[in-house]
Structures are given as structure tokens and as C-alpha cells.
Scaffold this motif. Structure first.
Motif, PDB file in Angstrom:
ATOM      1  N   ALA A 185     -82.930 -10.680 -13.229  1.00 34.69           N
ATOM      2  CA  ALA A 185     -82.797 -10.375 -11.986  1.00 34.69           C
ATOM      3  C   ALA A 185     -83.432 -11.485 -11.091  1.00 34.69           C
ATOM      4  CB  ALA A 185     -83.393  -9.006 -11.584  1.00 34.69           C
ATOM      5  N   LEU A 186     -83.075 -11.605  -9.925  1.00 34.01           N
ATOM      6  CA  LEU A 186     -83.877 -12.652  -9.023  1.00 34.01           C
ATOM      7  C   LEU A 186     -85.045 -12.131  -8.353  1.00 34.01           C
ATOM      8  CD1 LEU A 186     -80.812 -13.547  -6.861  1.00 34.01           C
ATOM      9  CD2 LEU A 186     -81.814 -15.156  -8.328  1.00 34.01           C
ATOM     10  N   VAL A 187     -86.001 -12.684  -8.293  1.00 36.39           N
ATOM     11  CA  VAL A 187     -87.532 -12.245  -7.823  1.00 36.39           C
ATOM     12  C   VAL A 187     -87.224 -12.007  -6.343  1.00 36.39           C
ATOM     13  CG1 VAL A 187     -88.570 -13.559  -9.466  1.00 36.39           C
ATOM     14  CG2 VAL A 187     -88.278 -14.593  -7.496  1.00 36.39           C
ATOM     15  N   PRO A 188     -87.963 -11.228  -5.950  1.00 38.47           N
ATOM     16  CA  PRO A 188     -87.580 -10.721  -4.357  1.00 38.47           C
ATOM     17  C   PRO A 188     -87.956 -12.235  -3.425  1.00 38.47           C
ATOM     18  CG  PRO A 188     -89.033  -8.997  -5.424  1.00 38.47           C
ATOM     19  CD  PRO A 188     -88.917 -10.192  -6.425  1.00 38.47           C
ATOM     20  N   GLY A 189     -87.212 -12.475  -2.643  1.00 36.99           N
ATOM     21  CA  GLY A 189     -87.063 -13.647  -1.788  1.00 36.99           C
ATOM     22  C   GLY A 189     -87.014 -14.956  -2.410  1.00 36.99           C
ATOM     23  N   ALA A 190     -86.022 -14.734  -3.521  1.00 39.66           N
ATOM     24  CA  ALA A 190     -85.681 -15.997  -4.372  1.00 39.66           C
ATOM     25  C   ALA A 190     -84.965 -16.798  -3.510  1.00 39.66           C
ATOM     26  CB  ALA A 190     -84.882 -15.792  -5.646  1.00 39.66           C
ATOM     27  N   LYS A 191     -85.224 -18.266  -3.753  1.00 40.77           N
ATOM     28  CA  LYS A 191     -84.356 -19.228  -3.098  1.00 40.77           C
ATOM     29  C   LYS A 191     -83.185 -19.988  -3.822  1.00 40.77           C
ATOM     30  CE  LYS A 191     -86.583 -18.583   0.832  1.00 40.77           C
ATOM     31  NZ  LYS A 191     -86.225 -17.801   2.020  1.00 40.77           N
ATOM     32  N   SER A 209     -83.701  -4.795 -16.994  1.00 42.24           N
ATOM     33  CA  SER A 209     -83.041  -3.893 -17.955  1.00 42.24           C
ATOM     34  C   SER A 209     -81.415  -4.120 -17.499  1.00 42.24           C
ATOM     35  CB  SER A 209     -83.375  -2.227 -17.787  1.00 42.24           C
ATOM     36  OG  SER A 209     -83.273  -1.949 -16.424  1.00 42.24           O
ATOM     37  N   PRO A 210     -80.328  -3.581 -18.446  1.00 41.50           N
ATOM     38  CA  PRO A 210     -78.947  -3.774 -17.778  1.00 41.50           C
ATOM     39  C   PRO A 210     -78.783  -2.723 -17.001  1.00 41.50           C
ATOM     40  CG  PRO A 210     -79.299  -4.032 -20.131  1.00 41.50           C
ATOM     41  CD  PRO A 210     -80.654  -3.690 -19.959  1.00 41.50           C
ATOM     42  N   PRO A 211     -77.910  -2.738 -16.096  1.00 36.34           N
ATOM     43  CA  PRO A 211     -77.692  -1.442 -15.173  1.00 36.34           C
ATOM     44  C   PRO A 211     -76.971  -0.570 -15.987  1.00 36.34           C
ATOM     45  CG  PRO A 211     -76.439  -3.819 -14.313  1.00 36.34           C
ATOM     46  CD  PRO A 211     -77.085  -4.009 -15.543  1.00 36.34           C
ATOM     47  N   THR A 212     -77.125   0.881 -15.233  1.00 36.39           N
ATOM     48  CA  THR A 212     -76.504   1.944 -16.084  1.00 36.39           C
ATOM     49  C   THR A 212     -75.132   2.108 -15.614  1.00 36.39           C
ATOM     50  OG1 THR A 212     -77.582   3.423 -14.481  1.00 36.39           O
ATOM     51  CG2 THR A 212     -78.819   2.687 -16.545  1.00 36.39           C
ATOM     52  N   GLY A 257     -77.549  -3.985  -9.022  1.00 34.25           N
ATOM     53  CA  GLY A 257     -77.809  -5.264  -8.608  1.00 34.25           C
ATOM     54  C   GLY A 257     -76.826  -6.339  -8.810  1.00 34.25           C
ATOM     55  N   LEU A 258     -75.450  -5.986  -8.844  1.00 37.13           N
ATOM     56  CA  LEU A 258     -74.453  -6.786  -8.540  1.00 37.13           C
ATOM     57  C   LEU A 258     -74.161  -7.042  -7.192  1.00 37.13           C
ATOM     58  CD1 LEU A 258     -72.276  -5.369 -11.712  1.00 37.13           C
ATOM     59  CD2 LEU A 258     -73.366  -7.574 -11.398  1.00 37.13           C
ATOM     60  N   PHE A 305     -81.236  -7.880  -7.811  1.00 33.54           N
ATOM     61  CA  PHE A 305     -82.379  -7.101  -7.586  1.00 33.54           C
ATOM     62  C   PHE A 305     -82.465  -6.416  -8.787  1.00 33.54           C
ATOM     63  CE2 PHE A 305     -79.221  -4.985  -4.989  1.00 33.54           C
ATOM     64  CZ  PHE A 305     -78.945  -3.755  -5.660  1.00 33.54           C
ATOM     65  N   GLN A 306     -83.787  -5.819  -8.950  1.00 32.09           N
ATOM     66  CA  GLN A 306     -83.888  -4.860 -10.356  1.00 32.09           C
ATOM     67  C   GLN A 306     -82.985  -3.769 -10.092  1.00 32.09           C
ATOM     68  OE1 GLN A 306     -85.862  -5.260 -13.007  1.00 32.09           O
ATOM     69  NE2 GLN A 306     -86.927  -6.994 -12.640  1.00 32.09           N
ATOM     70  N   PRO A 307     -82.174  -3.289 -10.879  1.00 29.41           N
ATOM     71  CA  PRO A 307     -81.245  -2.167 -11.076  1.00 29.41           C
ATOM     72  C   PRO A 307     -81.941  -0.848 -10.712  1.00 29.41           C
ATOM     73  CG  PRO A 307     -80.769  -3.258 -13.022  1.00 29.41           C
ATOM     74  CD  PRO A 307     -81.975  -3.907 -12.631  1.00 29.41           C
ATOM     75  N   GLY A 308     -81.468  -0.337  -9.436  1.00 29.83           N
ATOM     76  CA  GLY A 308     -81.995   1.123  -9.112  1.00 29.83           C
ATOM     77  C   GLY A 308     -82.730   1.258  -7.869  1.00 29.83           C
ATOM     78  N   THR A 309     -83.157  -0.228  -7.616  1.00 24.78           N
ATOM     79  CA  THR A 309     -84.160  -0.340  -6.451  1.00 24.78           C
ATOM     80  C   THR A 309     -83.462  -0.640  -5.172  1.00 24.78           C
ATOM     81  OG1 THR A 309     -84.409  -2.740  -6.708  1.00 24.78           O
ATOM     82  CG2 THR A 309     -85.810  -1.369  -8.185  1.00 24.78           C
ATOM     83  N   ARG A 310     -82.368  -0.927  -4.976  1.00 25.66           N
ATOM     84  CA  ARG A 310     -81.645  -1.267  -3.736  1.00 25.66           C
ATOM     85  C   ARG A 310     -80.139  -0.751  -4.053  1.00 25.66           C
ATOM     86  NH1 ARG A 310     -82.437  -7.317  -2.537  1.00 25.66           N
ATOM     87  NH2 ARG A 310     -80.387  -6.910  -1.401  1.00 25.66           N
ATOM     88  N   TRP A 311     -79.601  -0.480  -2.626  1.00 25.14           N
ATOM     89  CA  TRP A 311     -77.973  -0.369  -2.614  1.00 25.14           C
ATOM     90  C   TRP A 311     -77.180  -1.900  -1.827  1.00 25.14           C
ATOM     91  CZ3 TRP A 311     -73.678  -0.886   0.751  1.00 25.14           C
ATOM     92  CH2 TRP A 311     -72.539   0.190   0.242  1.00 25.14           C
TER      93      TRP A 311
END
Length: 403
Positions: free
Chosen positions: A99-105, A114-117, A127-128, A169-175
Motif C-alpha cells: 500500500a502507498l504510504v500516506p502522502g506518497a508522491k 494485507s490483501p483486501p477482503t 484501497g483500490l 491506502f491500507q484496506p479498511g482505513t478509507r472509502w
């Protein structure tokens, strides 16, 4: 419903045509399973002056997502998987995800994740993303033309190409609105052992008698297939860079040369073509909690589960940066569609629990189980963010209700 208010709806449809916002449109309303309103206005093909009619075929785009999500619910009821299962259980290319780190350029600024569920695929928290969203991942998807269009080759190949990229982003953390439902379509193929188009036909379209819905324009449809227009000078799907053009109805796709007439991709996220009566059969099945005249597509319990909010709060609370087919404040998200949590916060008349979604060509549907109401609106103008037709339509329909 108040007849004077219904006439106002007709005038509203015609105004959009007169102002060259939409080429044409059709609207179908049912209450308690009975038709209470149908009206078509304008043209399905401006160049040949062909009218928009009840039998007009349109690109449903993201209104495909609720259909694919119901297909997943069918397999869930059969014990074929559980929703916390990682997608890598079915598609090995999703092993060893980054997953991209926050603020990745740049696309290489990643950490292991982890893979998305399956649940995260269904709720757009995987995260897609989509190429038209802002950000590093959408830019990489655009560069590699990962869009799941009708002419983009086999589903297996597109999903494999997508899995080589990191998540936004890390799965489950954002929409974030995404191609997750296309990946879900591939999961359905793996689990069922059937091509997605065959599974949808056998399990949903045939039972509901949706005879003109599929991933290709039906043979012999000819000019019943509506043309697609855009008010933008550039690509109608490049939402971040396209600019307004001189022609508010610039033709972008038409019968006789459309990729939807020879589609090779079964896009569970946006590939279906159909008519207003066909989609109303699907909407009515949802309103009736999975029921249809011959039995059940899914059980009432599963339908209720699907049409509940599956987020911790509203979409806005998940920090979205993406395009969406609905408001984000006061709106939750179920499995494949939006759920009204607070009509006042959404700034649009409606009932708590309304389930809805739309397509990028400005199509829209919703079901309101409290009012026994099902509404399907079709037109063909992309992108759907061009005009506020959806909140206007909801206000018009609710203004016509007298009980």
C-alpha cells in the motif's frame, strides 16, 4: 401521487432537453409494485433525431455494481465464502500486497499490507481506485489503461495487471470509489466456475425476465442503442483534467461502432447495457427484499443485510478524496450501493434507509422500502457530475407523493 406534480416532472425532463443538458431521458416510477408514472423526453440519437423511448437501450455503467453485488450475495448464501475472506484466497495475484504510504508522491513509496477482503471490495474500502480519481495510484492506472472498459480484453488479464500495483491506502482505513466490483466479478467467476455473464444470466436476468440486459448490446438492437454525449472538450472520463467544451452535447459513442456492441470484457463494475423496464425489475426485487414472482433471488434477511450501512459512519467520515455517484454527507454505504442515514445532512428529500446508485452517464435508481417506492432514471451524458439532476429528481418525486 399528485398529478400536477407529475406534470412538473415532465417539464423538468423537457427543460434539460431544451437547455441541451441531456439529449433525452426516461423516468419510471412504481409504488407498491404498480406503475404510477412513465415519461420519456428528447432524443436517444441527436444526429438522426431518434426519440428516447421506453425500449431505448443505454449504458448502465456503475448501475452494474448493485447487480454484481447481488450475485455475490447469492454465493454468500450458498456458503461459498465469508465476507472477511481475503481476495487472495480466490485470486492469488493479490498475495504479498503493498500500500502507498500516506502522502506518497511516487508509486514505489509503499509498505506491506494485507490483501483486501471481500467485504472491503463490496464497500469500496479496499484501497483500490479508479483512473479518474486524484492521486498516485489513479495516475498509474491511467498510464497502464486499467479501466475495465468493454474493449479491454479478458477480465482475468485486467485483474492481474491491477494486482501488480500497490493499493492507495491500507484496506479498511478509507472509502474510495474504485474498480473493486470488477475484482469481485472475477471472484464470482472463480467461485462459481462460470463466466460472470453466464452467472448473472442464470441467477438474476433469466429469473427476473431481464431479457435485454447484458454486457453486449443485444443482436438486432440497431439504433435502439442510445448515443453517449459529453459537455467536456476532452475525455468524458478524465474528470480531473477535462474542460468544458463548446458543444454541451458532443457525441462520444454511437450505435454501429460502439465497443459495447462487440464487448469482450465482462465488467462487473460498469459493463451492463439494458432498458428501463429491465432495470426496474431488478430494483423491484430489491424493494421486495429479494422476492420476485417465481420465488427469491436472495432471501429477505440477506437483502436487508445488503442494504444496511456497512461503514462506521457516513462516507464523508471515511475521508474520501474520490469521485462518487452520490453525496457523501449523511450517506452510508451498503454492499453495492449508498444508504441514506440522514436526509437533512444529505441535503436531499428521502427516507432513512433509501438504497441507491447511479452510473457515470447520469443514470440513477433508488428504492425506498418505507414508501414502497422504486424509481429508475435513464439518460446518456457523461460525466454524471455535470448537472445536479439526481437531487433535483429526488425532490421532484418526493414533492409528488401525497401519502
Amino acid at each position: 401521487m399528485d398529478q400536477g406534480s407529475l406534470e412538473t416532472i415532465k417539464s423538468w425532463q423537457q427543460r434539460y432537453v431544451n437547455e441541451r443538458k441531456y439529449p433525452g431521458s426516461s423516468l419510471l416510477i412504481q409504488r407498491g409494485g404498480a406503475e404510477v408514472f412513465f415519461h420519456a423526453a428528447g432524443l436517444r440519437n441527436v444526429e438522426e433525431a431518434l426519440p428516447f423511448t421506453r425500449s431505448t437501450l443505454v449504458r448502465l455503467y456503475s448501475m452494474t455494481k448493485p447487480v454484481t453485488s447481488v450475485a455475490a450475495m447469492i454465493l454468500l448464501e450458498r456458503g461459498c465464502f465469508h465476507l472477511d475472506a481475503p481476495v487472495s484466497d480466490f485470486i492469488p495475484e493479490f498475495n504479498d500486497m503493498q500500500a502507498l504510504v500516506p502522502g506518497a508522491k511516487t508509486i514505489d513509496q509503499t509498505v506491506a499490507c494485507s490483501p483486501p477482503t471481500l467485504h472491503q471490495l463490496l464497500t469500496h474500502t479496499s484501497g483500490l481506485s479508479y483512473p479518474f480519481n486524484p492521486g498516485v495510484l489513479p495516475e498509474a492506472m491511467a498510464e497502464q489503461d486499467i479501466m475495465f472498459g468493454p474493449d479491454q480484453g479478458p477480465l482475468t488479464e485486467s485483474v492481474a495487471n491491477l494486482a501488480r500495483l500497490p493499493l492507495a491506502f491500507q484496506p479498511g482505513t478509507r472509502w474510495e470509489y474504485s474498480v473493486a466490483t470488477d475484482v469481485l466479478g472475477r471472484v464470482i467467476e472463480v467461485v462459481s466456475g462460470m463466466p460472470l455473464q453466464d452467472f448473472l444470466r442464470t441467477e438474476i436476468f433469466d429469473p427476473l425476465n431481464m431479457t435485454e440486459t447484458g454486457f453486449r448490446v443485444p443482436d438486432g438492437a440497431g439504433n435502439r442503442f442510445a448515443s453517449l454525449y459529453t459537455p467536456l472538450a476532452g475525455d468524458a472520463f478524465e474528470l480531473n483534467s477535462a474542460t468544458a467544451g463548446g458543444d454541451s452535447l458532443r457525441l462520444t459513442d454511437s450505435y454501429g461502432g460502439s465497443p459495447f456492441e462487440q464487448a469482450v470484457m465482462a465488467s462487473g463494475g460498469g459493463g451492463l447495457v439494458g432498458t428501463i423496464d429491465d432495470y426496474m425489475k431488478f430494483a423491484e426485487m430489491l424493494r421486495r427484499q429479494g422476492r420476485y414472482k417465481g420465488g427469491f433471488i436472495i432471501s429477505p434477511q440477506t437483502a436487508d443485510f445488503m442494504m444496511q450501512n456497512h461503514l462506521a459512519g457516513d462516507i464523508a467520515s471515511m475521508g474520501p478524496r474520490s469521485f462518487a455517484e452520490q453525496p457523501m454527507e449523511g450517506m452510508g454505504f451498503g454492499l453495492g450501493g449508498a444508504v441514506v442515514l440522514n436526509p437533512a445532512q444529505a441535503r436531499c428529500p428521502g427516507s432513512v434507509g433509501d438504497f441507491s446508485w447511479g452510473g457515470i452517464a447520469s443514470t440513477f435508481f433508488w428504492v425506498d422500502r418505507r414508501l414502497d417506492l422504486s424509481v429508475v432514471f435513464l439518460t446518456q451524458l457523461a460525466p454524471s457530475s455535470s448537472y445536479p439532476s439526481r437531487p433535483e429528481l429526488k425532490a421532484l418525486v418526493h414533492g409528488a407523493l401525497t401519502c
